[in-house]
Structures are given as structure tokens and as C-alpha cells.
Design a protein around this motif. Structure first.
Motif: not given
Lengths: 115, 114
Positions: B91-93, B104-109
Motif C-alpha cells: 500500500c502506498a500514499v 510505502f507500507g512494509k508489505g503484506t505477503t
């Protein structure tokens, strides 16, 4: 349309060396941004180039520098490499239109390994 | 300054099940919101974006997201996942003003199994 292209795809360097990464933006785009993505992390903004000038910079040391050429392509240079510089380096291109951001397109990245 | 929090680092799900990947953001100004997908050893591909207008945004590969300004959230959903959806999702803003970076967020796998 070739999209955003980066070279090389992989690179191995020794601590203390210098490296140059290259990026060609998507056709019609005039703005290039560089991101560093460490393993297991989200991309971190390094800097953005527009009209051949650095327009914004993230929290990265001066060892990281860049350039944008008249054809909008860009280079990222990293001096005095550290082990911690090992990462995927992503280039993103976009169009600055009426001083507003537009969608960023990313390249496949350059995997830099510092040994 | 803007920030993004992806609330789940890993989401395991069975094929054909629905999935939701959660994203909260923080900003004092108007922002644009994005979801990107990254397959192994590849760059980022845009799934969908919210710039303005309808709060329900439809993207590629059957994904959609809903912008909730009061809860400062932008959760990603898919009603039925496939094995091929296994990837890292970010997710990014960013601010609407030109020259501002994507945060960016750190991510979701997302791991889809049969």
C-alpha cells in the motif's frame, strides 16, 4: 512501449567501490524517482529528478547521487559502498502535469549485492 | 508527513476464498492512495489507485479497494483468490502535489494454497 527499463539487472560489488545504475523512463514520462528496497521491506524513496534537477530527496546520505539527462533517462550513483547498501533498486517514471503527480510506473529493478 | 501501516505482514488463504489486505494511512493533507503487487524478483505493478471521486476503486485481476476517509483506511479485497495471486502487496500514499514521493507500507505477503 518498452515501459521503464533498468540496467543492469544484477550487480555484485565490493565494499568501498562505486556503482552506477541506469534507468530509461516510460515513453512520454519526464520524471524519474529512485527507491531502495531492502529484503523484506517496502521501497524507500531516495530522490526524484525532473528537468534534469533533483526535485526532492529522501533520508539518504550524500553517497547517493543522481543525474537526469536531456532525454529524461537517469543514473543513480552510490559511492563508498557498504554492506547495508545491498538491496533492490527500483526506478519509477511518471509525468509531471500541471504541477500534479500522476501514476508512477516501475522498472524491474537492479539487484545490488555488496560483499 | 504521510505514513502507511499495513496491518498484516502475512495472510495465508485457500484458493477461491475471499481475502482482505488491510492498510491504514496518516496524513494532514489530501492524498492519493495506491496498491502495488510485487512478484518474486520483479518490480512493482500497479493494482489500483484512488485519486478522487468514488470511494470504491476497481483494479486489475479482480481486486478492488475502498477508501474510507473517516477511518483513514484503504483496504484491498478480492472475492475469490487464485494460486497466481501469491505475491507481496504494498500500500502506498503520496500527496497530490507534483514532486512528492510515494510512501510505502512494509508489505503484506499473500500466500494462496490449494
Amino acid at each position: 512501449d518498452a515501459g521503464v527499463t533498468q540496467s543492469p539487472t544484477h550487480l555484485i560489488k565490493t565494499r568501498g567501490q562505486q556503482v552506477t545504475l541506469r534507468c530509461s523512463p516510460k515513453s512520454g514520462h519526464d520524471t524519474v524517482s529512485w527507491y531502495q528496497q531492502a529484503l523484506g521491506q517496502g521501497p524507500q524513496f531516495i530522490f526524484q529528478y525532473y528537468e534534469e534537477e533533483e526535485r526532492q530527496r529522501g533520508n539518504f546520505p550524500d553517497r547517493f547521487s543522481g543525474h537526469q539527462f536531456p532525454n529524461y533517462s537517469s543514473e543513480l550513483n552510490v559511492n563508498a559502498l557498504l554492506l547495508g547498501d545491498s538491496a533492490l533498486y527500483l526506478c519509477a517514471s511518471s509525468l509531471t502535469q500541471w504541477r500534479m503527480n500522476t501514476e508512477a510506473f516501475f522498472g524491474q529493478g537492479t539487484r545490488l549485492t555488496v560483499v | 508527513a504521510q505514513s502507511v501501516t499495513q496491518l498484516d505482514s502475512q495472510v495465508p488463504v485457500f484458493e477461491e476464498a475471499p481475502v482482505e489486505l488491510r492498510c491504514n494511512y496518516s496524513s494532514s493533507v489530501s492524498v492519493y492512495l495506491f496498491w502495488y503487487v510485487q512478484y518474486p524478483n520483479q518490480g512493482l505493478q500497479l493494482l489500483l489507485k484512488y485519486l478522487s471521486g468514488s470511494t470504491l476503486v476497481k483494479g486489475i485481476n479482480g481486486f478492488e479497494a475502498e477508501f474510507n476517509k473517516s477511518q483513514t483506511s484503504f483496504h484491498l479485497r478480492k472475492p475469490s483468490v487464485h494460486i497466481s495471486d501469491t505475491a507481496e502487496y504494498f500500500c502506498a500514499v503520496t500527496r497530490a502535489q507534483a514532486g512528492t514521493a510515494l510512501i510505502f507500507g512494509k508489505g503484506t505477503t499473500l500466500s494462496v494454497s490449494s
